[in-house]
Design a protein around this motif. Structure first.
Motif, PDB file in Angstrom:
ATOM      1  N   LYS A 236     -91.485 -65.262  27.973  1.00 42.76           N
ATOM      2  CA  LYS A 236     -91.480 -66.351  28.947  1.00 42.76           C
ATOM      3  C   LYS A 236     -90.527 -67.467  28.521  1.00 42.76           C
ATOM      4  N   ARG A 237     -90.150 -68.279  29.453  1.00 39.91           N
ATOM      5  CA  ARG A 237     -89.340 -69.447  29.133  1.00 39.91           C
ATOM      6  C   ARG A 237     -90.110 -70.348  28.172  1.00 39.91           C
ATOM      7  N   GLY A 238     -89.440 -70.785  27.135  1.00 37.91           N
ATOM      8  CA  GLY A 238     -90.085 -71.609  26.117  1.00 37.91           C
ATOM      9  C   GLY A 238     -90.828 -70.798  25.077  1.00 37.91           C
ATOM     10  N   GLY A 239     -90.914 -69.472  25.290  1.00 39.48           N
ATOM     11  CA  GLY A 239     -91.592 -68.601  24.334  1.00 39.48           C
ATOM     12  C   GLY A 239     -90.644 -68.106  23.258  1.00 39.48           C
ATOM     13  N   GLN A 240     -91.127 -67.197  22.435  1.00 41.40           N
ATOM     14  CA  GLN A 240     -90.275 -66.739  21.342  1.00 41.40           C
ATOM     15  C   GLN A 240     -90.539 -65.303  20.928  1.00 41.40           C
ATOM     16  N   LEU A 241     -89.496 -64.709  20.381  1.00 45.64           N
ATOM     17  CA  LEU A 241     -89.541 -63.384  19.785  1.00 45.64           C
ATOM     18  C   LEU A 241     -89.509 -63.556  18.272  1.00 45.64           C
TER      19      LEU A 241
ATOM     20  N   LYS B 227     -76.288 -60.986  10.658  1.00 42.12           N
ATOM     21  CA  LYS B 227     -76.363 -59.838  11.567  1.00 42.12           C
ATOM     22  C   LYS B 227     -77.425 -60.060  12.637  1.00 42.12           C
ATOM     23  N   LEU B 228     -78.571 -60.593  12.232  1.00 43.71           N
ATOM     24  CA  LEU B 228     -79.653 -60.815  13.186  1.00 43.71           C
ATOM     25  C   LEU B 228     -79.274 -61.864  14.222  1.00 43.71           C
ATOM     26  N   ASP B 229     -78.559 -62.891  13.786  1.00 52.21           N
ATOM     27  CA  ASP B 229     -78.121 -63.946  14.699  1.00 52.21           C
ATOM     28  C   ASP B 229     -77.106 -63.409  15.705  1.00 52.21           C
TER      29      ASP B 229
ATOM     30  N   GLU C 120     -82.383 -70.542  23.343  1.00 48.53           N
ATOM     31  CA  GLU C 120     -82.320 -71.951  22.932  1.00 48.53           C
ATOM     32  C   GLU C 120     -81.920 -72.083  21.472  1.00 48.53           C
ATOM     33  N   SER C 121     -82.519 -71.243  20.603  1.00 48.86           N
ATOM     34  CA  SER C 121     -82.219 -71.366  19.179  1.00 48.86           C
ATOM     35  C   SER C 121     -82.563 -70.086  18.428  1.00 48.86           C
ATOM     36  N   PHE C 122     -81.930 -69.933  17.291  1.00 50.84           N
ATOM     37  CA  PHE C 122     -82.224 -68.862  16.345  1.00 50.84           C
ATOM     38  C   PHE C 122     -82.491 -69.509  14.999  1.00 50.84           C
ATOM     39  N   SER C 123     -83.614 -69.167  14.383  1.00 55.70           N
ATOM     40  CA  SER C 123     -83.944 -69.705  13.066  1.00 55.70           C
ATOM     41  C   SER C 123     -84.491 -68.596  12.188  1.00 55.70           C
ATOM     42  N   PHE C 124     -84.469 -68.808  10.883  1.00 60.28           N
ATOM     43  CA  PHE C 124     -84.927 -67.758   9.980  1.00 60.28           C
ATOM     44  C   PHE C 124     -85.426 -68.348   8.668  1.00 60.28           C
ATOM     45  N   VAL C 125     -86.228 -67.549   7.972  1.00 66.95           N
ATOM     46  CA  VAL C 125     -86.672 -67.872   6.621  1.00 66.95           C
ATOM     47  C   VAL C 125     -86.670 -66.568   5.824  1.00 66.95           C
ATOM     48  N   THR C 126     -86.127 -66.602   4.616  1.00 62.54           N
ATOM     49  CA  THR C 126     -86.221 -65.445   3.727  1.00 62.54           C
ATOM     50  C   THR C 126     -87.361 -65.693   2.747  1.00 62.54           C
TER      51      THR C 126
ATOM     52  N   LYS D 105     -86.626 -68.919  23.367  1.00 63.32           N
ATOM     53  CA  LYS D 105     -86.035 -68.920  24.699  1.00 63.32           C
ATOM     54  C   LYS D 105     -86.068 -70.324  25.310  1.00 63.32           C
ATOM     55  N   LYS D 106     -85.058 -70.638  26.079  1.00 68.77           N
ATOM     56  CA  LYS D 106     -85.008 -71.944  26.733  1.00 68.77           C
ATOM     57  C   LYS D 106     -86.163 -72.124  27.708  1.00 68.77           C
TER      58      LYS D 106
END
Length: 241
Positions: free
Chosen positions: A136-141, A176-178, A187-193, A239-240
Protein backbone atom coordinates in the motif's frame (compact mmCIF):
# COMPACT_ATOMS: atom_id res chain seq x y z
CA UNK A 1 20.13 -20.67 -14.34
CA UNK A 2 17.81 -20.12 -17.30
CA UNK A 3 16.93 -23.83 -17.17
CA UNK A 4 16.28 -23.78 -13.42
CA UNK A 5 12.74 -25.01 -12.76
CA UNK A 6 12.28 -23.15 -9.49
CA UNK A 7 8.64 -24.19 -9.04
CA UNK A 8 9.50 -27.89 -9.17
CA UNK A 9 12.62 -27.38 -7.05
CA UNK A 10 10.93 -25.58 -4.16
CA UNK A 11 7.96 -27.92 -4.13
CA UNK A 12 10.41 -30.81 -3.66
CA UNK A 13 12.43 -28.76 -1.20
CA UNK A 14 9.42 -28.23 1.06
CA UNK A 15 8.88 -31.99 1.19
CA UNK A 16 12.50 -33.03 1.65
CA UNK A 17 13.56 -30.28 4.06
CA UNK A 18 11.77 -29.90 7.38
CA UNK A 19 11.26 -26.16 7.88
CA UNK A 20 9.52 -26.90 11.17
CA UNK A 21 12.42 -28.78 12.75
CA UNK A 22 13.63 -27.14 15.95
CA UNK A 23 16.86 -25.25 15.42
CA UNK A 24 19.61 -25.40 17.99
CA UNK A 25 22.82 -23.65 18.94
CA UNK A 26 24.31 -20.94 16.76
CA UNK A 27 21.79 -21.52 13.97
CA UNK A 28 18.84 -20.96 16.28
CA UNK A 29 20.42 -17.82 17.70
CA UNK A 30 21.21 -16.39 14.26
CA UNK A 31 17.67 -17.01 12.98
CA UNK A 32 16.23 -15.45 16.12
CA UNK A 33 18.20 -12.24 15.63
CA UNK A 34 17.17 -11.98 11.97
CA UNK A 35 13.53 -12.26 13.01
CA UNK A 36 13.94 -9.75 15.82
CA UNK A 37 15.43 -7.27 13.36
CA UNK A 38 12.47 -7.72 11.04
CA UNK A 39 9.99 -7.33 13.90
CA UNK A 40 11.69 -4.10 14.93
CA UNK A 41 11.23 -2.68 11.41
CA UNK A 42 7.57 -3.56 10.88
CA UNK A 43 5.51 -0.38 11.48
CA UNK A 44 3.39 -0.54 14.63
CA UNK A 45 0.34 0.61 12.69
CA UNK A 46 0.70 -2.01 9.94
CA UNK A 47 -2.54 -3.99 9.98
CA UNK A 48 -2.03 -6.40 7.07
CA UNK A 49 1.20 -8.35 6.54
CA UNK A 50 2.23 -10.63 3.68
CA UNK A 51 4.97 -13.15 4.49
CA UNK A 52 6.53 -14.26 1.19
CA UNK A 53 8.23 -17.64 1.50
CA UNK A 54 6.64 -18.25 4.88
CA UNK A 55 8.79 -21.23 5.89
CA UNK A 56 7.76 -22.37 9.37
CA UNK A 57 5.38 -19.47 9.85
CA UNK A 58 7.27 -17.49 12.47
CA UNK A 59 5.73 -14.25 11.14
CA UNK A 60 2.22 -15.60 11.62
CA UNK A 61 3.07 -16.66 15.15
CA UNK A 62 4.51 -13.25 15.97
CA UNK A 63 2.01 -10.89 14.37
CA UNK A 64 -1.27 -12.74 14.82
CA UNK A 65 -0.75 -12.41 18.56
CA UNK A 66 -0.61 -8.64 18.03
CA UNK A 67 -3.94 -8.53 16.25
CA UNK A 68 -2.52 -8.23 12.72
CA UNK A 69 -3.89 -9.88 9.59
CA UNK A 70 -1.23 -12.25 8.23
CA UNK A 71 -1.04 -13.97 4.85
CA UNK A 72 1.48 -16.84 4.80
CA UNK A 73 2.54 -17.45 1.20
CA UNK A 74 4.78 -20.08 -0.32
CA UNK A 75 5.22 -21.68 -3.71
CA UNK A 76 4.71 -25.12 -2.20
CA UNK A 77 1.51 -26.51 -0.72
CA UNK A 78 3.37 -28.09 2.21
CA UNK A 79 4.47 -25.08 4.22
CA UNK A 80 1.36 -22.84 4.08
CA UNK A 81 -0.82 -25.85 4.97
CA UNK A 82 1.25 -26.66 8.07
CA UNK A 83 1.48 -23.02 9.10
CA UNK A 84 -2.27 -22.56 8.77
CA UNK A 85 -2.83 -25.61 11.01
CA UNK A 86 -0.32 -24.40 13.59
CA UNK A 87 -1.64 -20.85 13.83
CA UNK A 88 -5.38 -20.96 13.40
CA UNK A 89 -7.09 -17.60 13.28
CA UNK A 90 -9.73 -15.82 11.25
CA UNK A 91 -6.99 -13.27 10.52
CA UNK A 92 -4.61 -15.87 9.08
CA UNK A 93 -4.62 -16.85 5.41
CA UNK A 94 -2.49 -19.57 3.81
CA UNK A 95 -1.79 -19.03 0.12
CA UNK A 96 0.06 -21.17 -2.43
CA UNK A 97 1.43 -18.92 -5.17
CA UNK A 98 4.44 -17.94 -7.24
CA UNK A 99 6.08 -14.79 -5.85
CA UNK A 100 6.57 -13.54 -9.42
CA UNK A 101 2.79 -13.60 -9.90
CA UNK A 102 1.17 -12.68 -6.61
CA UNK A 103 -2.60 -13.29 -6.61
CA UNK A 104 -3.45 -9.94 -5.03
CA UNK A 105 -4.55 -6.57 -6.29
CA UNK A 106 -2.33 -3.51 -6.27
CA UNK A 107 -1.70 -1.98 -2.83
CA UNK A 108 -3.14 -4.87 -0.81
CA UNK A 109 -0.80 -4.96 2.21
CA UNK A 110 0.65 -2.51 4.70
CA UNK A 111 3.85 -4.50 4.91
CA UNK A 112 5.45 -7.30 2.89
CA UNK A 113 8.18 -9.45 4.45
CA UNK A 114 10.61 -11.53 2.38
CA UNK A 115 13.16 -13.01 4.75
CA UNK A 116 16.13 -14.93 3.29
CA UNK A 117 14.32 -15.36 -0.04
CA UNK A 118 15.82 -13.03 -2.62
CA UNK A 119 19.16 -14.86 -2.77
CA UNK A 120 17.21 -17.85 -4.14
CA UNK A 121 15.08 -16.19 -6.84
CA UNK A 122 16.06 -16.28 -10.48
CA UNK A 123 15.05 -12.70 -11.29
CA UNK A 124 15.50 -10.42 -8.25
CA UNK A 125 14.44 -7.27 -10.14
CA UNK A 126 11.08 -8.82 -11.02
CA UNK A 127 10.75 -10.16 -7.48
CA UNK A 128 11.13 -6.69 -5.98
CA UNK A 129 8.81 -5.10 -8.52
CA UNK A 130 6.03 -7.62 -7.90
CA UNK A 131 6.45 -7.47 -4.12
CA UNK A 132 6.21 -3.67 -4.13
CA UNK A 133 3.18 -3.77 -6.40
CA UNK A 134 1.08 -5.21 -3.56
CA UNK A 135 2.41 -2.78 -0.91
CA UNK A 136 0.00 0.00 0.00
CA UNK A 137 0.98 3.63 -0.30
CA UNK A 138 3.06 4.57 2.71
CA UNK A 139 3.76 0.88 3.38
CA UNK A 140 7.01 -0.98 3.05
CA UNK A 141 8.76 -4.07 1.77
CA UNK A 142 11.23 -5.61 4.23
CA UNK A 143 13.94 -7.91 2.89
CA UNK A 144 16.73 -9.78 4.63
CA UNK A 145 19.48 -11.73 2.90
CA UNK A 146 23.07 -12.87 3.49
CA UNK A 147 25.48 -9.95 3.11
CA UNK A 148 28.19 -10.19 0.44
CA UNK A 149 27.97 -13.96 0.60
CA UNK A 150 30.72 -15.95 -1.08
CA UNK A 151 28.75 -18.32 -3.27
CA UNK A 152 29.92 -21.92 -3.17
CA UNK A 153 29.31 -24.36 -6.01
CA UNK A 154 29.40 -28.15 -6.09
CA UNK A 155 29.49 -30.52 -9.03
CA UNK A 156 26.15 -32.33 -9.15
CA UNK A 157 26.50 -36.10 -9.56
CA UNK A 158 23.20 -36.29 -11.46
CA UNK A 159 23.57 -33.63 -14.14
CA UNK A 160 27.35 -33.10 -13.98
CA UNK A 161 26.80 -29.34 -13.73
CA UNK A 162 27.82 -26.89 -11.06
CA UNK A 163 25.09 -26.29 -8.49
CA UNK A 164 25.11 -23.60 -5.78
CA UNK A 165 25.16 -24.56 -2.11
CA UNK A 166 21.82 -23.99 -0.38
CA UNK A 167 20.39 -22.89 -3.76
CA UNK A 168 21.83 -19.40 -3.21
CA UNK A 169 22.29 -17.92 -6.67
CA UNK A 170 22.92 -14.26 -5.81
CA UNK A 171 25.40 -12.48 -3.57
CA UNK A 172 23.95 -9.14 -2.50
CA UNK A 173 24.96 -5.93 -0.77
CA UNK A 174 23.35 -2.53 -0.24
CA UNK A 175 24.37 -1.21 -3.68
CA UNK A 176 22.91 -4.17 -5.54
CA UNK A 177 19.74 -4.16 -3.46
CA UNK A 178 19.27 -0.42 -3.95
CA UNK A 179 19.70 -0.79 -7.71
CA UNK A 180 16.96 -3.41 -8.04
CA UNK A 181 14.13 -0.88 -7.99
CA UNK A 182 13.89 2.77 -8.94
CA UNK A 183 10.17 3.25 -9.61
CA UNK A 184 8.55 6.65 -9.13
CA UNK A 185 6.46 5.24 -6.29
CA UNK A 186 9.53 4.54 -4.12
CA UNK A 187 9.98 7.08 -1.33
CA UNK A 188 13.18 5.71 0.19
CA UNK A 189 15.58 2.80 0.48
CA UNK A 190 17.36 2.13 3.77
CA UNK A 191 19.43 -0.71 5.16
CA UNK A 192 21.28 -2.06 8.17
CA UNK A 193 23.98 -4.74 8.19
CA UNK A 194 24.24 -6.98 11.23
CA UNK A 195 25.40 -10.30 12.62
CA UNK A 196 29.17 -10.39 13.16
CA UNK A 197 31.12 -13.32 11.66
CA UNK A 198 33.75 -13.21 14.40
CA UNK A 199 31.12 -13.52 17.12
CA UNK A 200 29.55 -16.45 15.29
CA UNK A 201 32.93 -18.16 14.71
CA UNK A 202 33.79 -17.81 18.40
CA UNK A 203 30.42 -19.35 19.33
CA UNK A 204 29.56 -16.41 21.56
CA UNK A 205 25.87 -17.25 21.21
CA UNK A 206 26.33 -19.31 24.38
CA UNK A 207 26.38 -15.98 26.25
CA UNK A 208 24.72 -13.60 23.79
CA UNK A 209 21.54 -15.66 23.54
CA UNK A 210 20.55 -14.35 26.96
CA UNK A 211 20.72 -10.70 25.90
CA UNK A 212 17.54 -8.84 24.91
CA UNK A 213 17.50 -7.68 21.30
CA UNK A 214 18.38 -4.04 22.02
CA UNK A 215 21.46 -5.01 24.04
CA UNK A 216 22.55 -7.70 21.60
CA UNK A 217 22.28 -5.13 18.80
CA UNK A 218 24.67 -2.81 20.62
CA UNK A 219 27.18 -5.64 21.16
CA UNK A 220 26.88 -6.66 17.52
CA UNK A 221 27.38 -3.08 16.30
CA UNK A 222 30.51 -2.71 18.42
CA UNK A 223 31.89 -6.00 17.08
CA UNK A 224 31.30 -4.89 13.48
CA UNK A 225 32.96 -1.55 14.24
CA UNK A 226 36.22 -3.30 15.11
CA UNK A 227 35.86 -6.30 12.78
CA UNK A 228 33.60 -5.24 9.92
CA UNK A 229 32.26 -8.63 8.85
CA UNK A 230 28.45 -8.58 8.97
CA UNK A 231 26.64 -11.69 7.75
CA UNK A 232 23.16 -10.25 7.12
CA UNK A 233 21.56 -7.17 5.64
CA UNK A 234 18.02 -5.93 6.19
CA UNK A 235 16.67 -3.35 3.77
CA UNK A 236 13.48 -1.35 3.67
CA UNK A 237 11.79 -0.20 0.47
CA UNK A 238 9.28 2.42 1.58
CA UNK A 239 6.50 3.37 -0.80
CA UNK A 240 5.33 6.94 -1.22
CA UNK A 241 2.12 7.92 0.55
Amino acid sequence: MNNFNYIDHYNKDAVEFDYFEERKGATAHDERRVREFIISKVPKDADSILDVGCGNGWAAKEFLSKGKKVTSLDISLTNPSKVKQLYQSQNHFGIVADSFHLPFGNESFDCVIASEIIEHVVYPVDFIKESLRVVKRGGQLIITTPYKEKLIYYLCIHCNQKTPANAHIHSLDEKKLDSLYSGNDLESFSFVTFGNKALIFLRTYVILQYLPFWLWKIKDRIANFFINRPVHIICIYKKKS
